[in-house]
Every structure is written in C-alpha cells, then in structure tokens.
Scaffold this motif. Sequence first.
Motif, PDB file in Angstrom:
ATOM      1  N   HIS A 118       0.835  -1.204   0.000  1.00 26.67           N
ATOM      2  CA  HIS A 118       0.000   0.000   0.000  1.00 26.67           C
ATOM      3  C   HIS A 118       0.868   1.253   0.000  1.00 26.67           C
ATOM      4  CE1 HIS A 118      -1.761   3.316   2.453  1.00 26.67           C
ATOM      5  NE2 HIS A 118      -2.679   3.226   1.509  1.00 26.67           N
ATOM      6  N   LEU A 121       2.827   1.607  -3.382  1.00 24.72           N
ATOM      7  CA  LEU A 121       1.930   1.999  -4.470  1.00 24.72           C
ATOM      8  C   LEU A 121       1.477   3.448  -4.309  1.00 24.72           C
ATOM      9  CD1 LEU A 121      -0.137  -1.302  -4.636  1.00 24.72           C
ATOM     10  CD2 LEU A 121       1.245  -0.377  -6.524  1.00 24.72           C
ATOM     11  N   HIS A 122       1.118   3.818  -3.095  1.00 20.60           N
ATOM     12  CA  HIS A 122       0.663   5.182  -2.814  1.00 20.60           C
ATOM     13  C   HIS A 122       1.739   6.205  -3.196  1.00 20.60           C
ATOM     14  CE1 HIS A 122      -1.855   8.166  -0.783  1.00 20.60           C
ATOM     15  NE2 HIS A 122      -0.737   8.658  -0.264  1.00 20.60           N
ATOM     16  N   PHE A 125       2.315   6.194  -7.225  1.00 21.81           N
ATOM     17  CA  PHE A 125       1.291   6.888  -8.012  1.00 21.81           C
ATOM     18  C   PHE A 125       1.120   8.344  -7.588  1.00 21.81           C
ATOM     19  CE2 PHE A 125      -0.324   2.450  -8.668  1.00 21.81           C
ATOM     20  CZ  PHE A 125      -0.121   2.423 -10.037  1.00 21.81           C
ATOM     21  N   ILE A 178      -0.198  -2.827 -11.993  1.00 23.46           N
ATOM     22  CA  ILE A 178      -1.300  -1.982 -11.550  1.00 23.46           C
ATOM     23  C   ILE A 178      -1.114  -0.639 -12.242  1.00 23.46           C
ATOM     24  CG2 ILE A 178      -2.359  -0.780  -9.582  1.00 23.46           C
ATOM     25  CD1 ILE A 178      -1.443  -3.119  -7.815  1.00 23.46           C
ATOM     26  N   ARG A 180      -2.400   3.471 -13.047  1.00 21.22           N
ATOM     27  CA  ARG A 180      -2.930   4.620 -12.315  1.00 21.22           C
ATOM     28  C   ARG A 180      -4.462   4.654 -12.263  1.00 21.22           C
ATOM     29  NH1 ARG A 180      -1.677   9.726 -10.719  1.00 21.22           N
ATOM     30  NH2 ARG A 180       0.457   9.632 -11.460  1.00 21.22           N
ATOM     31  N   GLU A 182      -6.499   2.371 -12.071  1.00 25.87           N
ATOM     32  CA  GLU A 182      -6.987   1.310 -11.187  1.00 25.87           C
ATOM     33  C   GLU A 182      -6.712   1.609  -9.714  1.00 25.87           C
ATOM     34  OE1 GLU A 182      -5.907  -2.039 -14.598  1.00 25.87           O
ATOM     35  OE2 GLU A 182      -4.559  -1.712 -12.900  1.00 25.87           O
ATOM     36  N   TRP A 183      -5.775   2.497  -9.454  1.00 20.75           N
ATOM     37  CA  TRP A 183      -5.301   2.708  -8.090  1.00 20.75           C
ATOM     38  C   TRP A 183      -6.374   3.299  -7.173  1.00 20.75           C
ATOM     39  CZ3 TRP A 183      -2.926   1.235  -4.200  1.00 20.75           C
ATOM     40  CH2 TRP A 183      -2.560   2.074  -3.151  1.00 20.75           C
ATOM     41  N   ASP A 184      -7.140   4.280  -7.645  1.00 24.91           N
ATOM     42  CA  ASP A 184      -8.148   4.908  -6.773  1.00 24.91           C
ATOM     43  C   ASP A 184      -9.138   3.895  -6.230  1.00 24.91           C
ATOM     44  OD1 ASP A 184      -7.549   7.472  -6.159  1.00 24.91           O
ATOM     45  OD2 ASP A 184      -8.738   8.386  -7.771  1.00 24.91           O
ATOM     46  N   LEU A 186      -8.623   0.585  -5.980  1.00 21.66           N
ATOM     47  CA  LEU A 186      -7.918  -0.377  -5.129  1.00 21.66           C
ATOM     48  C   LEU A 186      -7.654   0.195  -3.740  1.00 21.66           C
ATOM     49  CD1 LEU A 186      -5.366  -1.942  -7.634  1.00 21.66           C
ATOM     50  CD2 LEU A 186      -7.435  -2.995  -6.685  1.00 21.66           C
ATOM     51  N   ARG A 187      -7.333   1.470  -3.650  1.00 14.67           N
ATOM     52  CA  ARG A 187      -7.029   2.045  -2.335  1.00 14.67           C
ATOM     53  C   ARG A 187      -8.292   2.138  -1.479  1.00 14.67           C
ATOM     54  NH1 ARG A 187      -5.231   8.303  -3.079  1.00 14.67           N
ATOM     55  NH2 ARG A 187      -5.186   8.128  -0.802  1.00 14.67           N
ATOM     56  N   ASP A 195      -5.592   3.085   4.234  1.00 15.48           N
ATOM     57  CA  ASP A 195      -5.681   4.364   3.548  1.00 15.48           C
ATOM     58  C   ASP A 195      -6.564   5.327   4.340  1.00 15.48           C
ATOM     59  OD1 ASP A 195      -6.355   6.439   1.526  1.00 15.48           O
ATOM     60  OD2 ASP A 195      -5.205   5.118   0.218  1.00 15.48           O
TER      61      ASP A 195
END
Length: 198
Positions: A118, A121-122, A125, A178, A180, A182-184, A186-187, A195
């Motif tokens: 997490h 990735l945070h 991105f 993964i 960008r 898709e990230w919102d 997933l978080r 998060d």
Amino acid sequence: MEYSRDVILENNRVRLRPLESSDFEYLKRIAFEDEIWRYMTTLAPRNNVELAAYVAQSIRARVDKQRYPFVIIDRETGRIAGCTSYGNIVLADRRLEIGWTWLGTEFQRTGINRAAKHLLLHYAFGELDCERVELKTDARNQKSREAMVRMGATEEGTLRSHMALPNGQRRDTVYYSILRPEWDELRQTVFHEFDSRG
C-alpha cells in the motif's frame, strides 16, 4: 526518484525506511530460513558474512541508482519484518517495479506485506507520478502469484527462461501490473484499512 533522499513511508500497520548497514543485526534474526529465499534470484544467505554481503550489495544498489531498498518495520512490535525495494525505475516512462521483497516467516500471512505494498503503491502513483507499477515472480511461486492477484494486480504474461537462479537453473517469470486508473478503486477496496481516505 531521488536516490540520495531518505524516503520514509508509514501507515497504521508498517513503517518503511531506507535499508542501513546497522539493520544487519536485526535482519539476522529472521533471514536464515531457506523457505524465504526459495524463489528468489539471490542466493540464500547461510551465515552472518553472506547476510552482511547481501545488505551491503543492496545499499550499493541504491548508491548506484539501480534500486531503492527499504526495511519493513512492524508497527505492532517495532521489529524489522523484512525488506522490499523499488527497482527498474524509468520515470521518463512513468513506471517502476516493486520487488526484491522478503519477510521473516513469522511475519508472513499477517497483512504486513499488503500494508507495505500500500505504501509503495501510494508513493509511486502520488509522489512519483507513475502511470504503471510492475511486479513479477517465479512462475512456480503460487503463494506470491495469489497475493498479487488479491491486491488487484493484473497478470500480463509469462517470460520463459527469463532469469538465472543461483542453482544454475532458469526460471519463468510472471509479470503483473497496476495502472494509475486502477489505483483509486484499489485504495478504497483492497487497501482501505491502510488508507486514510478509506
């Protein structure tokens, strides 16, 4: 990526900070289990000298701007649980890889790996403005492959006879990513417990 900058990342489960030579004393408590290194392309350290060499090589990779290694600290106990890294960083293409990850067996299947991913990735991105984050594993490493899918990564394919292993064999490597967009989601789903936006 500013390799000279000390990047420190933290959520409610883990803290990541750059690997230091003094971490050897803590890593030797968890690093000598063969199972940890079974699918790694690095030779399993069998003694203090080999572990010290592994730590030194990882730190040298940061100095040489090849990889940015972190230690993973379990916030519940304050203990170092393992290591992970950014690598294959190509900011011109806005992509990087998360990998070189290992955890002491007592820290596996505790949520620590997902919490560390997490944070990585945070930061990738957000601060580094990446469009793509890559992950890869040995095709035989079913546990790792399942973990990547559970965290929302998409399997992209297998590169056959891709990497040399310490025992002289070659491994097939499965790539995941993964993106960008898709990230919102997933978080807010897979990583919601870590998060603050959760």
